[in-house]
Design an enzyme around this catalytic site. Sequence first.
Site: not given
Ligand SMILES: NC(=O)c1ccc[n+]([C@@H]2O[C@H](COP(=O)([O-])OP(=O)(O)OC[C@H]3O[C@@H](n4cnc5c(N)ncnc54)[C@H](O)[C@@H]3O)[C@@H](O)[C@H]2O)c1
Ligand SMILES: N[C@@H](CC=O)C(=O)O
Length: 477
Positions: A151-152, A176, A229-230, A251-252, A380
Amino acid sequence: MYLKGQTVCSIINGLDHQSDKLLAVHNPADGSLLAEVTQAGLVEADHALESAQSCFLELKSTTAQARSNTLYRWYQLILEKRSQLAEIITLEQGKPLKESLAEVTYAAGYVRWYAQQAERAYGTVIPANSQAHQLLTVKQGVGVVLGVTPWNFPLAMITRKVAPAYAAGCSFILKPSELTPISAIEVAKLALEAGMESGAFQVLVNAKPEQLVKHLTSKKEIRKLTFTGSTQVGKLLYAQCIDTMKHISLELGGNAPFIVFESADLDAAVDGLMAAKFRNAGQTCIAANRIFVHQAIRDKFLEKLKSRVSALIVSSGLDENYDIGPLITELAKDKAAQLIEDALSKGAYATYPAKVRDGSIMSPVILENVTSQMAIYHSEIFAPVVSIIEFSSESNVIDMANEVDAGLAAYFYSQDVKQIARVSQELDFAMIGINEGGISNPAAPFGGMKESGLGREGGVEGIEEYLETKYICQRTL
Ligand SMILES: NC(=O)c1ccc[n+]([C@@H]2O[C@H](COP(=O)([O-])OP(=O)(O)OC[C@H]3O[C@@H](n4cnc5c(N)ncnc54)[C@H](O)[C@@H]3O)[C@@H](O)[C@H]2O)c1
Ligand SMILES: N[C@@H](CC=O)C(=O)O
């Protein structure tokens, strides 16, 4: 612009998916209902997969130039709709409008970049060890891709996956975040308007993603999973892909060190920290998470930092010009509050304490005397909390910076050229900002080492994630 009560639809095979199973999307600023979105279940997922499979075959007969042209049109449409898309991002995600506008430009940048890269997925001619053979490699799209996004950055995290996938000739099914599905649907509609084939980019929204995603990861027809995501969910999905041996990009989460050395230009360092910490109220994967400040310049640095932090405007909505919006949910605020409590109970002190605010809005906090004994050091934070850790030597700060499991971004400020060369080599992070707090760029490879993930998005590397290399050995007749 979305009005209260409006219904928005998941997109399957280029069409709005009608359903009475609705997901309510709320504005994080005040919890008000923004819109309802039709959900897609397992039956719809199977339809989407069928459509994506036949689209992949259709894409095989398109040229890279034709896909490039479609991506250019998509890029132009995103920019034409920049203000509408930005308003949607602010309404469903909460970031200030100026940041949403920047996100739309950033998201469009990936589409433009891969419109260019589509025509550069070269193979090779290999010098053969016999006159009777021609040895070649060609690049081909991996197949149907499943993307799961957070979502971020509800727009940019999508375009930086879908654009390279399409450039490579892959069809894409997106799941999404359930918190921000409207941006995803809008940008997919623009892709269709730009001429993308109906099965090329489909959006399945579901409030409880576990079952839907597991269903799709079990399918052998899906050849790649790309997840942002996470780390916790990333590991779960990685395991789900083993049986069908999918290509995978993860991408975590991050835990970025931000190091201010003795020789740093302190004004530049404070500027960099404001950008790296407070963008999206601290809710970015590359947010400065642990701020290491050399003891000799600590007081001066903190004085400058506090003066800048005190000028930040915390607010919400579309009308005002503010710097920090609400956190995504009240739960996110509670999690940050717990980290602060834990740190305070173990010897940290808040020299810039947050004012208590309603809902998910949180004002900035500066915590000093943070140590590795505190949960905040290893987590984080994802909130506007600055954790200050004092250090006395370069080797000591490098050990501390590297001692976490994350390896996404790191930043440091120094004017000592020898130190710059040493430290950039020694930090175990995949992206390094040197005297710079804003490193994101569609032309650069974004990704993580260690538990921050696998693979890269953006840059020349990003399209490779969606390509197979096929080796062809031809005996000349
Ligand atoms: N490394 C990168 O490029 C990057 C970029 C943006 C965000 N992030 C990370 O994303 C995290 C924040 O986003 P978030 O809270 O949406 O993460 P999240 O892992 O909770 O959710 C991400 C996605 O996964 C889905 N999801 C959640 N649980 C699931 C499951 N059990 N099975 C299948 N799908 C599932 C969610 O619906 C969402 O679409 C932070 O840790 C952030 O660092 C990383
Ligand atoms: N901030 C990142 C995404 C991760 O949150 C970016 O700039 O692409």
